[in-house]
Scaffold this active site. Sequence first.
Site, PDB file in Angstrom:
ATOM      1  N   ASP A 288       0.852  -1.187   0.000  1.00 45.98           N
ATOM      2  CA  ASP A 288       0.000   0.000   0.000  1.00 45.98           C
ATOM      3  C   ASP A 288       0.894   1.245   0.000  1.00 45.98           C
ATOM      4  O   ASP A 288       1.895   1.278   0.712  1.00 45.98           O
ATOM      5  CB  ASP A 288      -0.903  -0.010   1.232  1.00 45.98           C
ATOM      6  CG  ASP A 288      -2.040   0.993   1.147  1.00 45.98           C
ATOM      7  OD1 ASP A 288      -1.754   2.204   1.017  1.00 45.98           O
ATOM      8  OD2 ASP A 288      -3.200   0.575   1.218  1.00 45.98           O
TER       9      ASP A 288
ATOM     10  N   GLU B 185     -12.370   3.011  -0.759  1.00 48.63           N
ATOM     11  CA  GLU B 185     -12.033   4.222  -1.510  1.00 48.63           C
ATOM     12  C   GLU B 185     -11.878   3.971  -3.005  1.00 48.63           C
ATOM     13  O   GLU B 185     -12.084   4.874  -3.803  1.00 48.63           O
ATOM     14  CB  GLU B 185     -10.751   4.835  -0.953  1.00 48.63           C
ATOM     15  CG  GLU B 185     -10.906   5.330   0.472  1.00 48.63           C
ATOM     16  CD  GLU B 185      -9.618   5.887   1.051  1.00 48.63           C
ATOM     17  OE1 GLU B 185      -8.649   6.106   0.283  1.00 48.63           O
ATOM     18  OE2 GLU B 185      -9.582   6.107   2.267  1.00 48.63           O
TER      19      GLU B 185
ATOM     20  N   HIS C 264     -10.659  -5.518  -2.914  1.00 55.46           N
ATOM     21  CA  HIS C 264      -9.294  -5.715  -2.447  1.00 55.46           C
ATOM     22  C   HIS C 264      -9.273  -6.057  -0.967  1.00 55.46           C
ATOM     23  O   HIS C 264     -10.158  -5.673  -0.213  1.00 55.46           O
ATOM     24  CB  HIS C 264      -8.407  -4.486  -2.714  1.00 55.46           C
ATOM     25  CG  HIS C 264      -8.917  -3.203  -2.153  1.00 55.46           C
ATOM     26  ND1 HIS C 264      -9.982  -2.507  -2.692  1.00 55.46           N
ATOM     27  CD2 HIS C 264      -8.489  -2.469  -1.093  1.00 55.46           C
ATOM     28  CE1 HIS C 264     -10.185  -1.401  -2.004  1.00 55.46           C
ATOM     29  NE2 HIS C 264      -9.299  -1.360  -1.015  1.00 55.46           N
TER      30      HIS C 264
END
Length: 113
Positions: A31, A96, A101
Amino acid sequence: MLNNSIFKKIIDKKTKANIIYEDKLVTAFEDIKPKAPVHILIIPNTFIASLNDIKESNKDIIAHMLYVSVNIAKQQKISQEGYRIIINCNKNAGQEINYLHIHLLGGKKLNKI
């Protein structure tokens, strides 16, 4: 369905990402805004918008995503101390990016939720 999200660009190698794992079904990468020392995203290589879009024809992808998550946790040496797997579904839950995911977080004591 056409999808031009950042995740699709990562799968297609059209943008940079630190890819941790890749196979024919999923891609896993770090990330860019980590919430823990280990924060890896695991995504299907075929577009699925959210958990709500899991169908009979693609239901096995969730099992594979979880299997890969556990193996990555072992590889990252966080499986013994503990880790968290999160799947947000839609805006109010914090999703978002409109692309299914898994967040794999670990490497420190995580706050209770």
